[in-house]
Design a protein around this motif. Structure first.
Motif, short mmCIF file in Angstrom:
data_model
loop_
_atom_site.label_atom_id
_atom_site.label_comp_id
_atom_site.label_asym_id
_atom_site.label_seq_id
_atom_site.Cartn_x
_atom_site.Cartn_y
_atom_site.Cartn_z
N VAL A 31 23.57 38.19 -1.85
CA VAL A 31 22.97 37.57 -0.67
C VAL A 31 22.82 36.07 -0.91
CG1 VAL A 31 21.04 37.59 0.94
CG2 VAL A 31 21.71 39.71 -0.21
N LEU A 32 23.44 35.29 -0.06
CA LEU A 32 23.36 33.83 -0.18
C LEU A 32 21.98 33.34 0.25
CD1 LEU A 32 26.81 33.12 1.49
CD2 LEU A 32 26.31 32.96 -0.95
N GLY A 33 21.50 32.32 -0.41
CA GLY A 33 20.21 31.74 -0.04
C GLY A 33 20.33 30.83 1.15
N GLY A 34 19.22 30.26 1.55
CA GLY A 34 19.22 29.31 2.64
C GLY A 34 18.02 29.43 3.53
N LEU A 35 18.04 28.67 4.60
CA LEU A 35 16.97 28.67 5.59
C LEU A 35 17.19 29.81 6.57
CD1 LEU A 35 14.53 27.16 6.94
CD2 LEU A 35 16.26 25.91 8.26
N LEU A 36 16.15 30.60 6.81
CA LEU A 36 16.27 31.74 7.71
C LEU A 36 16.34 31.29 9.16
CD1 LEU A 36 16.22 34.79 8.30
CD2 LEU A 36 13.72 34.63 8.34
N ARG A 37 17.40 31.71 9.81
CA ARG A 37 17.53 31.54 11.26
C ARG A 37 17.26 32.90 11.88
NH1 ARG A 37 22.85 31.36 13.99
NH2 ARG A 37 22.43 30.89 16.17
N SER A 38 16.01 33.15 12.21
CA SER A 38 15.57 34.50 12.55
C SER A 38 16.18 35.01 13.84
CB SER A 38 14.04 34.55 12.65
OG SER A 38 13.57 33.60 13.58
N SER A 39 16.52 34.12 14.76
CA SER A 39 17.08 34.55 16.04
C SER A 39 18.40 35.28 15.88
CB SER A 39 17.26 33.36 16.98
OG SER A 39 18.21 32.44 16.43
N TYR A 40 19.14 34.94 14.82
CA TYR A 40 20.44 35.58 14.62
C TYR A 40 20.58 36.18 13.23
CZ TYR A 40 24.83 36.60 16.92
OH TYR A 40 25.85 37.25 17.56
N LEU A 41 19.46 36.42 12.57
CA LEU A 41 19.42 37.15 11.29
C LEU A 41 20.39 36.54 10.28
CD1 LEU A 41 19.34 40.84 12.61
CD2 LEU A 41 17.42 39.32 12.13
N SER A 42 20.34 35.21 10.15
CA SER A 42 21.25 34.55 9.23
C SER A 42 20.53 33.51 8.38
CB SER A 42 22.39 33.88 10.00
OG SER A 42 21.89 32.85 10.85
N LEU A 43 21.15 33.17 7.26
CA LEU A 43 20.67 32.13 6.37
C LEU A 43 21.64 30.96 6.45
CD1 LEU A 43 19.82 34.51 3.43
CD2 LEU A 43 18.15 33.35 4.87
N VAL A 44 21.10 29.76 6.62
CA VAL A 44 21.94 28.58 6.83
C VAL A 44 21.41 27.41 6.01
CG1 VAL A 44 22.59 29.26 9.18
CG2 VAL A 44 20.57 27.84 8.83
N GLY A 45 22.20 26.35 5.97
CA GLY A 45 21.74 25.13 5.34
C GLY A 45 22.47 24.79 4.05
N THR A 46 21.96 23.75 3.39
CA THR A 46 22.59 23.23 2.18
C THR A 46 22.64 24.26 1.06
OG1 THR A 46 21.82 21.02 2.76
CG2 THR A 46 22.52 21.37 0.48
N LEU A 47 21.57 25.04 0.91
CA LEU A 47 21.55 26.05 -0.16
C LEU A 47 22.66 27.08 0.05
CD1 LEU A 47 17.72 26.72 -0.60
CD2 LEU A 47 19.25 25.51 -2.17
N THR A 48 22.89 27.46 1.30
CA THR A 48 23.95 28.43 1.59
C THR A 48 25.31 27.85 1.24
OG1 THR A 48 22.57 29.03 3.49
CG2 THR A 48 24.73 30.06 3.34
N GLN A 49 25.55 26.62 1.63
CA GLN A 49 26.82 25.96 1.34
C GLN A 49 27.03 25.79 -0.17
OE1 GLN A 49 25.79 23.04 4.89
NE2 GLN A 49 27.68 22.42 3.90
#
Length: 284
Positions: free
Chosen positions: A171-189
């Motif tokens: 599971v990749l880390g990142g900022l939770l985008r709860s509306s679409y159940l995803s993790l995004v941001g610099t940590l994910t990249q």
């Protein structure tokens, strides 16, 4: 909301329009065009539709002080451009602004077929990256029980695979985008940059007739680029409603990908132009 009234003049035309001041750019002088006025108005329409989950022609016409026929033309143009969905009497937001379970239920059979076709492209022991979205979650369901490593920033994919003892789930880390159940941001990249995958499956909000893969959220576009960069093969998964679908932001040309898995008619643009290219079309 504070408003501002601007008056634009040309030698042949005087036009008075009222716009929300925080949604418009300051474009003044005789070179201001009718096209730009329409773009400003459509920006306000999109903001209203997103804020309220939809809007009627009457509401939009009253708010923007234009005729209903002008609003209808705007909505038709915006629907064609994939900015919103035109419905009888008004418009609704693109799917990305709607609850994930609601989107997942739409064209569920097609998504399941795409998921099965995608899983058939995966070999045992492969490292697989799954993008966010309901179609990629359907791919995950068809990967259950296989000796694979699955990498994802989608919590929906995690829900599909977390109880599977055969699949190694990263599971990749990142900022939770709860509306679409995803993790995004610099940590994910950054996490994706450390990985090397055999195959990746990308979702999309729309595939334009000119072959541009689109997305509706700016935070997701860099993630898609990072997924492609980390993978030997990248495959687009798209149900019929994604051609042309919706989307505000171009991601990449479809010809940059190795394959498209879709339920759409193969004569639909741009699928009909991919014969003879390095991008395979797989009909699910």
């Amino acid at each position: 909301m504070r408003h501002m009234t601007w008056l634009y003049s040309t030698p042949h035309l005087r036009i008075r329009r009222r716009f929300c001041s925080d949604l418009t750019e300051t474009v003044m002088g005789p070179r201001y065009s009718l096209l730009m006025i329409a773009q400003q108005r459509q920006s306000v329409i999109l903001q209203m539709v997103r804020a309220h989950g939809g809007a009627s022609v009457g509401e939009l016409a009253e708010r923007l002080e234009v005729s209903p026929s002008t609003i209808r033309r705007d909505l038709n143009q915006m629907d064609k451009a994939g900015l919103l969905q035109r419905v009888r009497g008004g418009g609704t937001p693109e799917a990305d602004d709607q609850p994930f379970p609601q989107v997942a239920a739409r064209a569920a059979d097609e998504k399941d077929r795409v998921g099965a076709a995608a899983a058939a492209m995966v070999e045992e022991r492969d490292v697989v990256v799954l993008d966010i979205g309901t179609t990629c979650a359907a791919v995950a369901r068809h990967l259950r029980g296989r000796a694979l490593t699955v990498v994802t920033a989608s919590l929906a994919v995690v829900d599909e695979l977390r109880g599977d003892h055969d699949v190694e789930l990263i599971v990749l880390g990142g900022l939770l985008r709860s509306s679409y159940l995803s993790l995004v941001g610099t940590l994910t990249q950054q996490a994706l940059a450390q990985l090397r995958a055999d195959i990746a499956f990308l979702g999309t909000s729309g595939l334009r007739a000119d072959g541009t893969v689109m997305d509706s959220t700016g935070t997701e576009v860099p993630i898609k680029h990072a997924i492609r960069a980390a993978s030997e093969r990248t495959v687009l998964v798209a149900t019929t409603d994604k051609l042309p679908g919706s989307g505000l932001l171009p991601v990449l040309p479809v010809t940059d990908l190795q394959a498209v898995i879709t339920t759409a008619d193969p004569s639909t643009a741009p699928l009909d132009t991919l014969a003879g290219t390095s991008t395979e079309v797989v009909l699910a």
